[in-house]
Motif scaffolding. Structure first.
Motif, PDB file in Angstrom:
ATOM      1  N   THR A 180      36.306  49.758  68.022  1.00  0.00           N
ATOM      2  CA  THR A 180      36.114  51.202  68.102  1.00  0.00           C
ATOM      3  C   THR A 180      34.655  51.625  68.078  1.00  0.00           C
ATOM      4  O   THR A 180      34.311  52.717  68.531  1.00  0.00           O
ATOM      5  CB  THR A 180      36.836  51.906  66.937  1.00  0.00           C
ATOM      6  N   GLY A 181      33.773  50.798  67.529  1.00  0.00           N
ATOM      7  CA  GLY A 181      32.371  51.166  67.413  1.00  0.00           C
ATOM      8  C   GLY A 181      32.089  52.113  66.271  1.00  0.00           C
ATOM      9  O   GLY A 181      31.022  52.734  66.223  1.00  0.00           O
ATOM     10  N   ALA A 182      33.018  52.240  65.317  1.00  0.00           N
ATOM     11  CA  ALA A 182      32.834  53.109  64.150  1.00  0.00           C
ATOM     12  C   ALA A 182      32.538  52.268  62.914  1.00  0.00           C
ATOM     13  O   ALA A 182      33.024  51.141  62.772  1.00  0.00           O
ATOM     14  CB  ALA A 182      34.077  53.965  63.918  1.00  0.00           C
ATOM     15  N   VAL A 183      31.753  52.832  62.010  1.00  0.00           N
ATOM     16  CA  VAL A 183      31.454  52.159  60.735  1.00  0.00           C
ATOM     17  C   VAL A 183      32.691  52.216  59.845  1.00  0.00           C
ATOM     18  O   VAL A 183      33.234  53.293  59.585  1.00  0.00           O
ATOM     19  CB  VAL A 183      30.261  52.828  60.028  1.00  0.00           C
ATOM     20  N   VAL A 184      33.138  51.060  59.377  1.00  0.00           N
ATOM     21  CA  VAL A 184      34.323  50.996  58.514  1.00  0.00           C
ATOM     22  C   VAL A 184      33.995  50.471  57.120  1.00  0.00           C
ATOM     23  O   VAL A 184      34.868  50.421  56.251  1.00  0.00           O
ATOM     24  CB  VAL A 184      35.431  50.128  59.141  1.00  0.00           C
ATOM     25  N   GLY A 185      32.744  50.078  56.891  1.00  0.00           N
ATOM     26  CA  GLY A 185      32.374  49.556  55.582  1.00  0.00           C
ATOM     27  C   GLY A 185      30.872  49.435  55.426  1.00  0.00           C
ATOM     28  O   GLY A 185      30.110  49.610  56.384  1.00  0.00           O
ATOM     29  N   ILE A 186      30.453  49.156  54.192  1.00  0.00           N
ATOM     30  CA  ILE A 186      29.049  48.951  53.865  1.00  0.00           C
ATOM     31  C   ILE A 186      28.932  47.651  53.078  1.00  0.00           C
ATOM     32  O   ILE A 186      29.690  47.425  52.122  1.00  0.00           O
ATOM     33  CB  ILE A 186      28.501  50.116  53.028  1.00  0.00           C
ATOM     34  N   MET A 187      28.011  46.807  53.466  1.00  0.00           N
ATOM     35  CA  MET A 187      27.820  45.526  52.776  1.00  0.00           C
ATOM     36  C   MET A 187      27.156  45.730  51.417  1.00  0.00           C
ATOM     37  O   MET A 187      26.253  46.558  51.273  1.00  0.00           O
ATOM     38  CB  MET A 187      26.950  44.601  53.636  1.00  0.00           C
ATOM     39  N   LEU A 188      27.614  44.958  50.431  1.00  0.00           N
ATOM     40  CA  LEU A 188      27.020  44.991  49.092  1.00  0.00           C
ATOM     41  C   LEU A 188      26.504  43.639  48.637  1.00  0.00           C
ATOM     42  O   LEU A 188      25.584  43.562  47.835  1.00  0.00           O
ATOM     43  CB  LEU A 188      28.051  45.501  48.075  1.00  0.00           C
ATOM     44  N   GLY A 189      27.109  42.554  49.113  1.00  0.00           N
ATOM     45  CA  GLY A 189      26.692  41.220  48.683  1.00  0.00           C
ATOM     46  C   GLY A 189      27.801  40.228  48.923  1.00  0.00           C
ATOM     47  O   GLY A 189      28.468  40.261  49.959  1.00  0.00           O
ATOM     48  N   SER A 190      28.041  39.329  47.969  1.00  0.00           N
ATOM     49  CA  SER A 190      29.105  38.341  48.088  1.00  0.00           C
ATOM     50  C   SER A 190      29.642  38.022  46.705  1.00  0.00           C
ATOM     51  O   SER A 190      28.972  38.258  45.697  1.00  0.00           O
ATOM     52  CB  SER A 190      28.602  37.066  48.771  1.00  0.00           C
ATOM     53  N   ARG A 191      30.867  37.513  46.665  1.00  0.00           N
ATOM     54  CA  ARG A 191      31.466  37.137  45.384  1.00  0.00           C
ATOM     55  C   ARG A 191      32.533  36.083  45.626  1.00  0.00           C
ATOM     56  O   ARG A 191      33.011  35.897  46.743  1.00  0.00           O
ATOM     57  CB  ARG A 191      32.072  38.338  44.673  1.00  0.00           C
ATOM     58  N   MET A 192      32.891  35.388  44.545  1.00  0.00           N
ATOM     59  CA  MET A 192      33.948  34.389  44.614  1.00  0.00           C
ATOM     60  C   MET A 192      35.193  34.969  43.929  1.00  0.00           C
ATOM     61  O   MET A 192      35.148  35.346  42.757  1.00  0.00           O
ATOM     62  CB  MET A 192      33.522  33.092  43.928  1.00  0.00           C
ATOM     63  N   ASN A 193      36.296  35.050  44.660  1.00  0.00           N
ATOM     64  CA  ASN A 193      37.550  35.533  44.085  1.00  0.00           C
ATOM     65  C   ASN A 193      38.255  34.432  43.298  1.00  0.00           C
ATOM     66  O   ASN A 193      38.743  34.644  42.200  1.00  0.00           O
ATOM     67  CB  ASN A 193      38.464  36.065  45.188  1.00  0.00           C
ATOM     68  N   ASN A 194      38.316  33.255  43.897  1.00  0.00           N
ATOM     69  CA  ASN A 194      38.901  32.113  43.210  1.00  0.00           C
ATOM     70  C   ASN A 194      38.423  30.848  43.900  1.00  0.00           C
ATOM     71  O   ASN A 194      37.797  30.892  44.963  1.00  0.00           O
ATOM     72  CB  ASN A 194      40.438  32.192  43.205  1.00  0.00           C
ATOM     73  N   SER A 195      38.728  29.707  43.298  1.00  0.00           N
ATOM     74  CA  SER A 195      38.238  28.435  43.826  1.00  0.00           C
ATOM     75  C   SER A 195      38.904  28.059  45.136  1.00  0.00           C
ATOM     76  O   SER A 195      38.385  27.226  45.880  1.00  0.00           O
ATOM     77  CB  SER A 195      38.455  27.326  42.787  1.00  0.00           C
ATOM     78  N   VAL A 196      40.055  28.662  45.436  1.00  0.00           N
ATOM     79  CA  VAL A 196      40.761  28.341  46.681  1.00  0.00           C
ATOM     80  C   VAL A 196      40.133  29.091  47.859  1.00  0.00           C
ATOM     81  O   VAL A 196      39.824  28.509  48.901  1.00  0.00           O
ATOM     82  CB  VAL A 196      42.263  28.672  46.557  1.00  0.00           C
ATOM     83  N   GLU A 197      39.943  30.406  47.690  1.00  0.00           N
ATOM     84  CA  GLU A 197      39.392  31.210  48.778  1.00  0.00           C
ATOM     85  C   GLU A 197      37.892  31.011  48.941  1.00  0.00           C
ATOM     86  O   GLU A 197      37.355  31.175  50.032  1.00  0.00           O
ATOM     87  CB  GLU A 197      39.694  32.688  48.528  1.00  0.00           C
ATOM     88  N   GLY A 198      37.196  30.684  47.851  1.00  0.00           N
ATOM     89  CA  GLY A 198      35.758  30.481  47.928  1.00  0.00           C
ATOM     90  C   GLY A 198      34.994  31.802  47.943  1.00  0.00           C
ATOM     91  O   GLY A 198      35.517  32.864  47.613  1.00  0.00           O
ATOM     92  N   VAL A 199      33.741  31.723  48.349  1.00  0.00           N
ATOM     93  CA  VAL A 199      32.864  32.885  48.354  1.00  0.00           C
ATOM     94  C   VAL A 199      33.121  33.731  49.599  1.00  0.00           C
ATOM     95  O   VAL A 199      33.235  33.214  50.702  1.00  0.00           O
ATOM     96  CB  VAL A 199      31.385  32.451  48.306  1.00  0.00           C
ATOM     97  N   ARG A 200      33.207  35.031  49.401  1.00  0.00           N
ATOM     98  CA  ARG A 200      33.459  35.969  50.497  1.00  0.00           C
ATOM     99  C   ARG A 200      32.383  37.057  50.508  1.00  0.00           C
ATOM    100  O   ARG A 200      31.782  37.369  49.486  1.00  0.00           O
ATOM    101  CB  ARG A 200      34.837  36.625  50.341  1.00  0.00           C
ATOM    102  N   GLY A 201      32.200  37.651  51.692  1.00  0.00           N
ATOM    103  CA  GLY A 201      31.365  38.839  51.767  1.00  0.00           C
ATOM    104  C   GLY A 201      32.026  39.972  50.998  1.00  0.00           C
ATOM    105  O   GLY A 201      33.257  40.099  50.989  1.00  0.00           O
TER     106      GLY A 201
END
Length: 339
Positions: free
Chosen positions: A297-318
């Motif tokens: 769509t070319g529209a802004v849907v979010g703003i970046m803040l950093g990264s974090r780890m939810n759990n050891s399975v999913e690993g680090v995510r934006g």
């Protein structure tokens, strides 16, 4: 013995007990050796006090105006027209800007950098949105906080002193490959729980182009483009020279999901509170505060803040915040606030 200069550069990264991973830092270098550092410090030195707002005043506004709802409105643009869509072309390099918070005293400096972009406010005022944690970081710098002051104490930052201490915040852009700085006049509003602030610059001759904001969260799996920056020239293709010797690229990515304020999985289209969004790839240092754009769509849907780890399975995510949070700082369409 001669004291060595104390020069600190900090890019926008999240600092929180729940954040277990952060964007990678640029390669180490002598802080003032980079053209961007020199430009920021020279800009601060050459901007007279009446032409900029000192950091203690901006920080106080940030605290006092938490949750402030502006009288202006922000248009809903989930499907912007072709002329309003975010372009990923090199010709539109000024759709995203750098935000620099800087303090200087004697031989000590501190610079905190993040990204930001302009909103299409109904009152015609130039308003930028960016992350708040770089302002929080420099708020507690030894240059602004008296020695031995506990973090729980009220803000008592010393004022700027002519020829001794100076500070301010600037919007950095590029014109004909040369960096240009615009002093920030005020903090209009802040959302501490979402890590967002609205900034207003001093009057400018030519306003910046604003980006279209969607109030609707994009579902998981949506292809996105995120505006990444790097300090040193990368080996990968597609990176373009940006502001003050930095490099930028609209990187391909994907929305992975959402979380509520308790960190539980949340789903768009339900009664779940969508406090934060997960995406890939991991943002680079200094990209925090920059836009996440729906590639379709070319529209802004979010703003970046950093990264974090939810759990050891999913690993680090934006880690980011849905663009719908921006609307919390603006009046609803058709609503007139009492003055």
């Amino acid at each position: 013995m001669r004291r060595l200069p104390f020069n600190v550069r900090r890019h926008a990264t999240v600092h929180s007990p729940v954040i277990l991973a952060k964007p990678p830092h640029p390669p180490p270098h002598a802080s003032q050796s980079h053209p961007l550092d020199r430009f920021i410090l020279e800009t601060l030195a050459s901007t007279p006090s009446p032409g900029r707002t000192a950091l203690p005043q901006l920080i106080q506004q940030y605290l006092d105006r938490s949750g402030n709802v502006l009288g202006a409105q922000l248009p809903y643009e989930p499907h912007p027209s072709p002329s309003r869509r975010v372009s990923f072309s090199v010709d539109n390099a000024n759709d995203v800007h750098l935000i620099a918070h800087v303090a200087h005293e004697g031989d000590r400096n501190k610079v905190a950098l993040s990204s930001g972009f302009v909103l299409d406010a109904s009152d015609g005022q130039s308003i930028l949105v960016t992350c708040a944690h770089t302002l929080e970081e420099i708020r507690w710098s030894p240059l602004l906080v008296p020695p031995n002051m506990p973090r729980s104490s009220p803000l008592t930052s010393p004022p700027d002193l002519s020829h001794v201490r100076s500070s301010g915040s600037f919007i950095l852009s590029s014109i004909d490959s040369a960096p240009v700085a615009h002093p920030i006049a005020s903090v209009l509003s802040s959302l501490h729980r979402s890590d967002l602030i609205l900034l207003s610059p001093f009057p400018m001759r030519s306003p910046f182009r604003s980006l279209p904001i969607s109030p609707y969260p994009a579902p998981a799996g949506t292809p996105i483009r995120a505006h990444f920056i790097l300090e040193m020239r990368p080996k990968e293709d597609g990176w373009q020279p940006w502001i003050g010797g930095t490099w930028s690229k609209w990187v391909h990515g994907t929305i992975l999901g959402y979380r509520d304020f308790a960190g539980r999985e949340a789903t768009p289209g339900t009664y779940d509170a969508l406090s934060h969004m997960l995406f890939q790839p991991l943002p680079t240092a200094g990209s925090s505060g920059g836009p996440i754009v729906d590639e379709n769509t070319g529209a802004v849907v979010g703003i970046m803040l950093g990264s974090r780890m939810n759990n050891s399975v999913e690993g680090v995510r934006g880690w980011g915040v849905p663009a719908e949070a921006i609307f919390e700082m603006f009046s609803l369409p058709g609503l007139k606030l009492k003055s």
